[in-house]
Write an enzyme that holds these catalytic residues in place. Structure first.
Site, PDB file in Angstrom:
ATOM      1  N   ALA A  49      37.720  31.134  87.327  1.00 13.65           N
ATOM      2  CA  ALA A  49      37.181  32.113  86.383  1.00 13.65           C
ATOM      3  C   ALA A  49      35.896  31.568  85.775  1.00 13.65           C
ATOM      4  O   ALA A  49      35.674  30.355  85.726  1.00 13.65           O
ATOM      5  CB  ALA A  49      38.203  32.397  85.289  1.00 13.65           C
ATOM      6  N   GLU A  61      44.107  32.623  92.816  1.00 16.51           N
ATOM      7  CA  GLU A  61      45.049  33.701  92.520  1.00 16.51           C
ATOM      8  C   GLU A  61      44.636  34.987  93.234  1.00 16.51           C
ATOM      9  O   GLU A  61      45.497  35.751  93.695  1.00 16.51           O
ATOM     10  CB  GLU A  61      45.143  33.905  91.006  1.00 16.51           C
ATOM     11  CG  GLU A  61      45.916  32.775  90.324  1.00 16.51           C
ATOM     12  CD  GLU A  61      46.074  32.962  88.831  1.00 16.51           C
ATOM     13  OE1 GLU A  61      47.217  33.075  88.363  1.00 16.51           O
ATOM     14  OE2 GLU A  61      45.047  33.006  88.133  1.00 16.51           O
ATOM     15  N   GLU A  68      43.949  25.119  85.988  1.00 19.01           N
ATOM     16  CA  GLU A  68      43.824  25.639  84.633  1.00 19.01           C
ATOM     17  C   GLU A  68      44.440  24.736  83.570  1.00 19.01           C
ATOM     18  O   GLU A  68      44.002  24.726  82.419  1.00 19.01           O
ATOM     19  CB  GLU A  68      44.479  27.026  84.538  1.00 19.01           C
ATOM     20  CG  GLU A  68      43.727  28.137  85.247  1.00 19.01           C
ATOM     21  CD  GLU A  68      44.173  28.323  86.690  1.00 19.01           C
ATOM     22  OE1 GLU A  68      43.904  29.396  87.255  1.00 19.01           O
ATOM     23  OE2 GLU A  68      44.768  27.388  87.265  1.00 19.01           O
ATOM     24  N   GLY A 112      41.487  31.141  89.123  1.00 16.78           N
ATOM     25  CA  GLY A 112      41.530  32.586  89.318  1.00 16.78           C
ATOM     26  C   GLY A 112      41.095  32.998  90.704  1.00 16.78           C
ATOM     27  O   GLY A 112      41.545  34.034  91.220  1.00 16.78           O
TER      28      GLY A 112
END
Length: 708
Positions: A65, A109, A129, A106
């Site tokens: 992210a 994911e 993370e 992210g």
């Protein structure tokens, strides 16, 4: 704010290709999310499109992210109608993630939503993370256990450590490794899946590993142990563990992902998240030295040597071998050399037994380490690190020998933890090649590396040392040459105040508990017992100096009683035979009380908050002085030194960040009061006083300096 990043769209022979383009590492930013959703909608609505391939441009698929956008308001007009991942999971056409490079957080994911994942060789995947105060918040804690089982998922998510491509294929996180052109191979893979026909597999529907884990009563024990041992006090660690646990305990996948996301939002709102992101950015900032441009040429380090094969020299040699750099270990005689090499071999053996490396990896690393007995044998090394006993005269002798021996252009480094680097450099005719390289013990494990810049250290040598630190897996921070540099200079204030607190009324076990509860692995007295009380005691006796600091009186008395620390099963604590867990001892309390009476001190009632301030505030005050003197470039550099070198809890951001959270006006007010009560050791640093009176912070000072 304007959309950041884009996704290109094209169709090749019935396969839609979506290429993420957000240099340099394709973070999952506003533009990437927006266009990925729009193009998925287009591809699924196009009857001519039979499959979708998503890949990245450059060196990353999606590196995570975009944390620059955390907390920023998003324009509703720039939000996609639906998330791209919703389109992916509802697609009746196969969607393939083609991982061209780094695929983390992210980004991974997103790949986990896809039906299949293929990768180019050398494309790592992972969920890091946990390292920035968060947890995978978009289904990662649910999909990974379904693919690889709960135990492996816990290890991956709680450590944040990535899988290399081969490992990812072996455990089942990816479906294929594609040699040659990745896009061509991914499209061929997609067409083959279309030819086989659907339905296409989704991670959320995989049940076999979860069902097996539900029957195993011990499946969570490794994670629980890791939390207790390595993540004590870390909020997001518990939240991540609870989320993974939900994969077993919550049967409905969507309910489990909602619980995960709620835990993620708790982490976002928690103050530890900001502290850990501060550390994340500070690590990267530490590599930037204003007068050493990024394009400064560096020397090639293809071989190395250490002078000394003891605790530090051996650990440093392992650091080079672990990174594939051949290294020679120089010792004074065969007995010392054999002992040092045996310790190295023993350490690698332990790593094999614990499963951290394979036997073949051990053999390869040992093959890179060669023991020698003559300076001429190391003459051709590109870099040599002196790692002898911490004695300036001895180190000066070593540098004179290195100057006479080493090839022209070799980097001459000292592992001194605080002695005068410039005096060592003066023993050579090439002071520009001399630099400090202060490794922390154990050197093969600890990540911190203080790179010390002497008065005449060249920019090329400094840039080489900083780059080398990173290459061997360390976090390098530059300090100017001064007694104790950054870390040990500050540590002196911490240990001195701890030693004086017990004269004012606290007991060692109370002080240690306060520091342990704050987040350190151990307090100052437990650490002193571990290191050995006799080191400084013997040094003081050898120096012949009668006037000793107040903080030395009690430990010297303990040494006179034969209580040298863990090595004698008694120091500040008593240690039952074979145990490292110290027990409070009335004998120590009596020695402290007698010393207090001898000095005429009144016993004070000290609460935990007072003890914490009197231990930590010297770090802040001395740190401020180091900034004023230019020994440390940035307050954030000091934070990195203390987080990675001295065990300051990462989730508290480091001593200078912690001071900003407390408020510099509050810190200054307390230090001023201690100065009035306890004397000159507490004199406030001018920079601390100035910032406090201005209502400013160390972060603001760093930012202002960066603009100059």
């Amino acid at each position: 704010m304007a959309l950041i990043g884009t996704v290109h769209y094209e169709v090749r022979e019935g396969v839609a290709l979506l290429t993420i383009d957000n240099p340099p590492v394709n973070p999952l930013s506003s533009g990437v999310r927006f266009y990925l959703s729009r193009h998925m909608e287009t591809a699924l609505a196009d009857d001519a499109v039979e499959a979708v391939v998503i890949t990245g441009k450059g060196r990353a698929f999606i590196a995570g992210a975009d944390i620059r956008e955390f907390g920023t308001a998003q324009n509703p007009d720039e939000q996609p109608k639906r998330r791209a991942t919703e389109y992916i999971e509802e697609s009746e056409k196969p969607v393939i993630a083609a991982l061209n490079g780094t695929c983390f957080g992210g980004g991974f994911e997103v790949a986990l939503y896809c039906h299949y994942r293929v990768a180019a060789p050398g494309a790592p995947v992972g969920l890091p993370e946990i390292k920035i105060g968060l947890l995978p918040g978009d289904g990662g804690t649910q999909r990974v256990p379904r693919l690889i089982g709960v135990e492996r998922a816990m290890q991956a998510i709680l450590t944040g450590d990535p899988f290399d491509t081969d490992e990812a294929l072996e455990v089942g996180l990816i479906d294929a490794i594609i040699e040659g052109d990745l896009v061509t191979g991914a499209m061929a893979f997609a067409r083959a899946r279309v030819a086989e026909g659907g339905p296409y597999p989704l991670a959320r529907h995989k049940r076999d590993k979860i069902d097996a884990d539900r029957k195993n009563p011990d499946v969570l024990k490794a994670g629980e142990a890791y939390l207790a041992r390595r993540m004590r006090g870390q909020f997001n660690g518990q939240m991540a563990f609870d989320s993974i646990k939900g994969a077993i305990e919550i049967d409905d996948f969507d309910e489990a992902t909602r619980a995960e996301h709620a835990n993620f939002l708790r982490c976002v709102a928690h103050p530890q998240r900001a502290a850990m992101i501060h550390v994340f950015f500070s690590e990267r900032q530490a590599a930037r030295i204003p007068d050493v441009p990024r394009d400064t040429p560096t020397k090639r380090i293809g071989s190395a040597a250490t002078v000394g094969g003891g605790l530090m020299g051996g650990g440093i040699a392992m650091s080079f071998a672990d990174s594939g750099i051949p290294v020679k270990v120089l010792e004074v005689n065969q007995e010392a050399l054999d002992k040092g090499l045996a310790v190295i071999e023993h350490n690698y053996g332990r790593m094999v037994r614990s499963g951290r490396i394979s036997e073949s990896e051990r053999d390869a690393r040992l093959g890179l380490i060669e023991g020698v007995l003559d300076y001429d044998a190391i003459a051709d090394a590109d870099l040599v690190i002196e790692a002898v006993y911490e004695n300036l005269d001895l180190k000066k002798e070593v540098f004179a020998k290195l100057d006479a021996t080493m090839k022209e252009g070799a980097v001459l480094a000292s592992n001194t933890s605080g002695l005068d680097l410039d005096q060592m450099a003066a023993m050579t005719g090439r002071p520009g090649d001399v630099v400090g390289a202060h490794f922390f013990s154990p050197a093969n494990i600890m990540q911190m590396l203080e790179v010390v810049r002497g008065v005449e250290t060249s920019r090329e040598t400094l840039a080489t040392a900083m780059a080398l630190g990173k290459a061997i897996g360390k976090i390098p921070v530059m300090a100017l040459n001064a007694p104790g540099f950054i870390g040990n200079h500050m540590l002196g204030g911490y240990t001195r105040q701890a030693g004086e607190i017990i004269l004012h009324g606290a007991l060692p076990e109370q002080v240690d508990k306060v520091i342990y509860d704050f987040g350190f692995n151990m307090g100052p007295f437990a650490m002193a017992d571990l290191v050995g009380l006799d080191l400084r005691w013997r040094a003081r006796k050898m120096s012949g100096v009668e006037d000793k600091p107040l903080s030395a009186i009690v430990p010297d008395k303990l040494c006179e009683l034969g209580r040298l620390g863990q090595k004698t099963n008694a120091g500040y604590y008593t240690y039952p035979e074979g145990s490292r867990q110290g027990q409070p001892d009335p004998v120590v309390a009596q020695v402290i009380a007698e010393t207090r009476d001898e000095l005429g001190f009144e016993r004070e009632e000290l609460d935990d908050g007072e003890i914490l301030k009197r231990c930590l505030y010297p770090l802040i005050n001395i740190g401020a002085q180091l900034l004023d003197d230019g020994i440390a470039l940035r307050a954030s550099d000091i934070d990195i030194v203390y987080v990675y070198g001295y065990g300051f809890p990462k989730y508290r951001g480091g001593p200078m960040y912690y001071a900003d959270q407390v408020g510099l006006d509050n810190v200054y007010r307390d230090i001023l009061a201690y100065h009035q009560a306890y004397g000159d050791a507490w004199r406030p640093a001018p920079l601390l006083q100035r910032l406090a009176e201005e209502g400013s912070s160390f972060a603001a000072w760093d930012a202002a300096k960066a603009r100059r």
